[in-house]
Motif scaffolding. Structure first.
Motif, PDB file in Angstrom:
ATOM      1  N   PHE A 277       0.834  -1.203   0.000  1.00 19.17           N
ATOM      2  CA  PHE A 277       0.000   0.000   0.000  1.00 19.17           C
ATOM      3  C   PHE A 277       0.873   1.259   0.000  1.00 19.17           C
ATOM      4  O   PHE A 277       0.474   2.308  -0.494  1.00 19.17           O
ATOM      5  CB  PHE A 277      -0.895  -0.028   1.241  1.00 19.17           C
ATOM      6  N   THR A 278       2.076   1.139   0.545  1.00 17.40           N
ATOM      7  CA  THR A 278       3.007   2.268   0.592  1.00 17.40           C
ATOM      8  C   THR A 278       3.716   2.462  -0.742  1.00 17.40           C
ATOM      9  O   THR A 278       3.915   3.584  -1.203  1.00 17.40           O
ATOM     10  CB  THR A 278       4.054   2.063   1.701  1.00 17.40           C
ATOM     11  N   HIS A 279       4.124   1.347  -1.360  1.00 13.78           N
ATOM     12  CA  HIS A 279       4.780   1.416  -2.669  1.00 13.78           C
ATOM     13  C   HIS A 279       4.489   0.110  -3.394  1.00 13.78           C
ATOM     14  O   HIS A 279       4.931  -0.957  -2.968  1.00 13.78           O
ATOM     15  CB  HIS A 279       6.290   1.621  -2.512  1.00 13.78           C
ATOM     16  N   SER A 280       3.754   0.195  -4.486  1.00 12.09           N
ATOM     17  CA  SER A 280       3.275  -1.002  -5.174  1.00 12.09           C
ATOM     18  C   SER A 280       4.405  -1.910  -5.645  1.00 12.09           C
ATOM     19  O   SER A 280       4.263  -3.128  -5.672  1.00 12.09           O
ATOM     20  CB  SER A 280       2.398  -0.605  -6.366  1.00 12.09           C
ATOM     21  N   ARG A 281       5.551  -1.307  -5.972  1.00 11.64           N
ATOM     22  CA  ARG A 281       6.653  -2.125  -6.479  1.00 11.64           C
ATOM     23  C   ARG A 281       7.341  -2.944  -5.392  1.00 11.64           C
ATOM     24  O   ARG A 281       8.188  -3.788  -5.683  1.00 11.64           O
ATOM     25  CB  ARG A 281       7.669  -1.234  -7.195  1.00 11.64           C
ATOM     26  N   SER A 282       6.999  -2.700  -4.141  1.00 12.28           N
ATOM     27  CA  SER A 282       7.544  -3.542  -3.077  1.00 12.28           C
ATOM     28  C   SER A 282       7.059  -4.980  -3.224  1.00 12.28           C
ATOM     29  O   SER A 282       7.692  -5.911  -2.729  1.00 12.28           O
ATOM     30  CB  SER A 282       7.156  -2.995  -1.700  1.00 12.28           C
ATOM     31  N   LEU A 283       5.940  -5.169  -3.925  1.00 12.27           N
ATOM     32  CA  LEU A 283       5.464  -6.524  -4.203  1.00 12.27           C
ATOM     33  C   LEU A 283       6.481  -7.286  -5.046  1.00 12.27           C
ATOM     34  O   LEU A 283       6.687  -8.497  -4.847  1.00 12.27           O
ATOM     35  CB  LEU A 283       4.116  -6.465  -4.937  1.00 12.27           C
ATOM     36  N   ILE A 284       7.127  -6.600  -5.978  1.00 13.04           N
ATOM     37  CA  ILE A 284       8.190  -7.208  -6.783  1.00 13.04           C
ATOM     38  C   ILE A 284       9.372  -7.575  -5.889  1.00 13.04           C
ATOM     39  O   ILE A 284       9.966  -8.657  -6.040  1.00 13.04           O
ATOM     40  CB  ILE A 284       8.663  -6.248  -7.893  1.00 13.04           C
ATOM     41  N   ILE A 285       9.700  -6.703  -4.954  1.00 14.42           N
ATOM     42  CA  ILE A 285      10.811  -6.978  -4.028  1.00 14.42           C
ATOM     43  C   ILE A 285      10.512  -8.215  -3.190  1.00 14.42           C
ATOM     44  O   ILE A 285      11.378  -9.073  -2.996  1.00 14.42           O
ATOM     45  CB  ILE A 285      11.064  -5.771  -3.113  1.00 14.42           C
ATOM     46  N   PHE A 286       9.278  -8.321  -2.696  1.00 12.98           N
ATOM     47  CA  PHE A 286       8.911  -9.503  -1.912  1.00 12.98           C
ATOM     48  C   PHE A 286       9.033 -10.774  -2.757  1.00 12.98           C
ATOM     49  O   PHE A 286       9.471 -11.818  -2.269  1.00 12.98           O
ATOM     50  CB  PHE A 286       7.477  -9.372  -1.383  1.00 12.98           C
ATOM     51  N   GLY A 287       8.639 -10.677  -4.023  1.00 15.40           N
ATOM     52  CA  GLY A 287       8.769 -11.828  -4.912  1.00 15.40           C
ATOM     53  C   GLY A 287      10.216 -12.226  -5.110  1.00 15.40           C
ATOM     54  O   GLY A 287      10.561 -13.423  -5.100  1.00 15.40           O
ATOM     55  N   ILE A 288      11.083 -11.223  -5.277  1.00 17.90           N
ATOM     56  CA  ILE A 288      12.520 -11.500  -5.448  1.00 17.90           C
ATOM     57  C   ILE A 288      13.107 -12.129  -4.189  1.00 17.90           C
ATOM     58  O   ILE A 288      13.878 -13.097  -4.251  1.00 17.90           O
ATOM     59  CB  ILE A 288      13.251 -10.195  -5.815  1.00 17.90           C
ATOM     60  N   ILE A 289      12.740 -11.592  -3.027  1.00 17.91           N
ATOM     61  CA  ILE A 289      13.247 -12.130  -1.763  1.00 17.91           C
ATOM     62  C   ILE A 289      12.785 -13.574  -1.565  1.00 17.91           C
ATOM     63  O   ILE A 289      13.581 -14.459  -1.195  1.00 17.91           O
ATOM     64  CB  ILE A 289      12.784 -11.260  -0.580  1.00 17.91           C
ATOM     65  N   PHE A 290      11.503 -13.819  -1.831  1.00 16.15           N
ATOM     66  CA  PHE A 290      10.955 -15.170  -1.660  1.00 16.15           C
ATOM     67  C   PHE A 290      11.634 -16.157  -2.607  1.00 16.15           C
ATOM     68  O   PHE A 290      12.045 -17.249  -2.192  1.00 16.15           O
ATOM     69  CB  PHE A 290       9.445 -15.145  -1.913  1.00 16.15           C
ATOM     70  N   LEU A 291      11.767 -15.778  -3.871  1.00 17.04           N
ATOM     71  CA  LEU A 291      12.402 -16.661  -4.857  1.00 17.04           C
ATOM     72  C   LEU A 291      13.861 -16.928  -4.496  1.00 17.04           C
ATOM     73  O   LEU A 291      14.354 -18.063  -4.624  1.00 17.04           O
ATOM     74  CB  LEU A 291      12.303 -16.033  -6.243  1.00 17.04           C
ATOM     75  N   SER A 292      14.560 -15.899  -4.031  1.00 16.96           N
ATOM     76  CA  SER A 292      15.969 -16.050  -3.655  1.00 16.96           C
ATOM     77  C   SER A 292      16.117 -16.994  -2.474  1.00 16.96           C
ATOM     78  O   SER A 292      17.024 -17.844  -2.438  1.00 16.96           O
ATOM     79  CB  SER A 292      16.583 -14.686  -3.312  1.00 16.96           C
ATOM     80  N   TRP A 293      15.223 -16.863  -1.478  1.00 17.85           N
ATOM     81  CA  TRP A 293      15.329 -17.707  -0.290  1.00 17.85           C
ATOM     82  C   TRP A 293      14.991 -19.169  -0.604  1.00 17.85           C
ATOM     83  O   TRP A 293      15.662 -20.085  -0.134  1.00 17.85           O
ATOM     84  CB  TRP A 293      14.418 -17.188   0.820  1.00 17.85           C
ATOM     85  N   ILE A 294      13.942 -19.390  -1.423  1.00 20.96           N
ATOM     86  CA  ILE A 294      13.572 -20.753  -1.812  1.00 20.96           C
ATOM     87  C   ILE A 294      14.701 -21.401  -2.603  1.00 20.96           C
ATOM     88  O   ILE A 294      15.077 -22.563  -2.364  1.00 20.96           O
ATOM     89  CB  ILE A 294      12.274 -20.749  -2.649  1.00 20.96           C
TER      90      ILE A 294
END
Length: 582
Positions: A277-294
């Motif tokens: 809600f603060t910055h829509s592109r943070s959703l992309i960051i969460f995706g990158i973090i999740f993919l990197s950790w998996i």
């Protein structure tokens, strides 16, 4: 000492706003302390609330939008009272906090806050053209009722959480919107580095390594502090929330207690929603973090030989990506803070990271992979999702540039812990290596770090403020004013992404209500085509700003039959277009 004095003067001038921030942090601390008791150290609690306060503050700001100021404040006070009462009931289960730890954190945070506040001591308005847009949104939120805002949100969702928060704090503290924006940006910068203490301490069990990561994040590179020069307040706020979500996810992975997990489930979900809600592109960051950790978890299951080969492979791929990005003219600045302006800190961090390879292979791999994915995202178009914005990519250059400090700071903290372990018991001076590294960062910051705003992005001077006040009081409400602008381009596409205001004229519309028209800053007003364009578009006045990329005054003065000066200061001018009548 002048820096600290400047910061202290701002602190005193805006203490009402800062009180709200500290009350929010204290309330959130009580909530966490009731939920987790002695499972977290004092330092870890302080680290979590350093950005975690944004969660309750954001919730209250949303309530403010739809319920009003008084009801929201009463709700906040009620929650504070409930948390205090609950903590008192469980006080027998709590151990006394370490006075020395609390004192160190308190003094360091206060010192950091004063340093950051000093940077706005001479600021007239928030920097860059983005700030004028944010101001306009916040002003609209404060001037309209909840029904209008709800309807408006259906078509306007541009990083709105920052605007809600600023509107709430500006309204309740009775501080002007521009000043609230300025102070909030520095609060984000002052508090956010301390959030890195939590993950590094949890992984390494080293206080010194955790503090090293904090110091690196704060003063290792000129990012993310330069983000406020670009007016990237929502991105900066979302960055703090991203780190908080990472910390919560890490805490969740280490928590087996069912009751505590029940607290973390909704808190983690709410935090993710507020971040997006603060910055829509943070959703992309969460995706990158999740993919990197998996991916790093899968890499960990391989044999030692294959783990090493995969790590070498992703490292080489990242190096190739860095070289490729640097060859793209528009993307070269991605690495400016880390390879051009701050190479020694980057070299220090990468050298230390070698010592963390054995003990923290998975985290090192995840950091490197996420950097690769961040760079790849600069080239992935989103035209399939937003056909009208075929120039957009998953992430833009400024967002990637400002987030890379996070990876380097984590690598530095992990690397120092590895070096400490390597030297432990071997050399008598080994126990002081952490202090040495922190001293190197502090020394580098002392000689190279600029706490004050970059002149590149300041587009409003004091004369401009006087001129805009004159415009508000003297020019007809239906005036149409020509303002200076330049093209905006931060992605690799050849398509021009938009027009950006390049001097104080961009503030005229939100401050005075007068209509404006963006004109190229290098427009030749001495030629007939320029006058014809002004006449065709009903532009009856021209504003020339004090700083930034402004119109050429000499061209306007060379045609007195076309342009008549109405307001003149040293550099700021307002002209009336009179040539259309001839």
């Amino acid at each position: 000492m002048n820096v600290l004095l400047d910061g202290l003067l701002i602190f005193v001038a805006h203490w009402q706003l800062l009180v709200y921030v500290f009350i929010g942090a204290f309330t959130f601390y009580l909530f966490l302390r009731i939920s987790f008791g002695n499972n977290l150290s004092v330092g870890e609690y302080i680290s979590l609330i350093s950005v975690g306060w944004l969660v309750p503050a954001s919730v209250l700001s949303i309530l403010y939008i739809f319920l009003g100021t008084q009801i929201t404040i009463w709700i906040g006070l009620l929650l504070l009272a409930i948390f205090i009462f609950s903590l008192l009931r469980t006080r027998s289960d709590l151990k006394p906090a370490s006075v020395s730890t609390v004192l160190i954190f308190t003094l360091t945070i206060f010192f950091s806050l004063l340093l950051r506040l000093a940077s706005i001591s001479d600021a007239v308005f928030p920097a860059y053209f983005d700030s004028a847009f944010h101001f306009s949104v916040i002003k609209n939120i404060m001037e309209h009722n909840a029904a209008w805002i709800f309807q408006w949100l259906t078509v306007n969702q541009y990083h709105i959480n920052f605007h809600f928060l600023t509107a709430f704090l500006s309204s309740t503290s009775h501080i002007e919107i521009t000043q609230t924006m300025l102070v909030l940006g520095q609060v984000f910068l002052a508090f956010m580095p301390f959030s890195l203490f939590f993950p590094v301490k949890r992984v390494t069990r080293s206080d010194m390594a955790a503090w090293f990561a904090v110091i690196l994040a704060a003063f290792g590179w000129y990012m993310p502090a330069h983000a406020v020069d670009w007016g990237k307040y929502p991105a900066l706020m979302s960055l703090g929330l991203i780190i908080f979500v990472i910390n919560l996810a890490f805490l969740f992975s280490q928590t087996q207690d069912v009751k505590k997990r029940r607290v973390l489930y909704p808190l983690l979900g709410l935090s993710i929603l507020l971040t997006v809600f603060t910055h829509s592109r943070s959703l992309i960051i969460f995706g990158i973090i999740f993919l990197s950790w998996i991916t790093s978890s899968l890499q960990k299951r391989l044999s030692q030989r294959w783990q090493t080969l995969v790590l070498i492979g992703i490292t080489l791929a990242t190096v190739v990506l860095i070289l490729f990005v640097q060859k793209q003219e528009i993307l070269t600045l991605v690495f400016d803070p880390y390879l051009v302006k701050g190479p020694w800190m980057t070299v220090l961090v990468l050298s230390l990271a070698v010592f963390a390879l054995k003990a923290h292979t998975q985290l090192i791999f995840a950091c490197i992979l996420s950097v690769s994915l961040l760079l790849v995202s600069l080239f992935v178009p989103v035209a399939w999702l937003f056909p009208s914005r075929n120039f957009l990519t998953l992430l833009d250059r400024p967002f990637v540039e400002m987030i890379l400090f996070l990876h380097l700071s984590l690598l530095g903290g992990l690397g120092l812990a590895g070096l400490e372990e390597k030297l432990h018991g071997r050399f008598p001076w080994g126990r002081y290596v952490g202090l040495l590294m922190i001293g190197l960062v502090a020394l580098n910051a002392f000689f190279t770090y600029n706490l004050y705003p970059s002149s590149c992005c300041v587009i409003v001077g004091r004369d401009d403020v006087v001129a805009m006040d004159w415009v508000s009081n003297q020019l007809p409400v239906k005036s149409r004013i020509g303002i200076s602008s330049t093209v905006m381009k931060v992605n690799i596409s050849d398509v021009i992404e938009g027009i950006a205001g390049s001097d104080a004229g961009i503030w005229i519309a939100p401050l005075t209500g007068r209509e404006t028209m963006s004109l190229p800053y290098d427009m030749d007003f001495g030629q007939s085509p320029a006058l014809e364009m002004l006449c065709q578009n009903s532009v009856d006045h021209i504003f020339v700003g004090e700083v930034g990329q402004t119109f050429d005054v000499a061209q306007l003065d060379s045609r007195p039959e076309w342009y008549r000066p109405l307001f003149m200061m040293s550099k700021t001018r307002v002209y009336e277009v009179i040539g259309c009548a001839s």
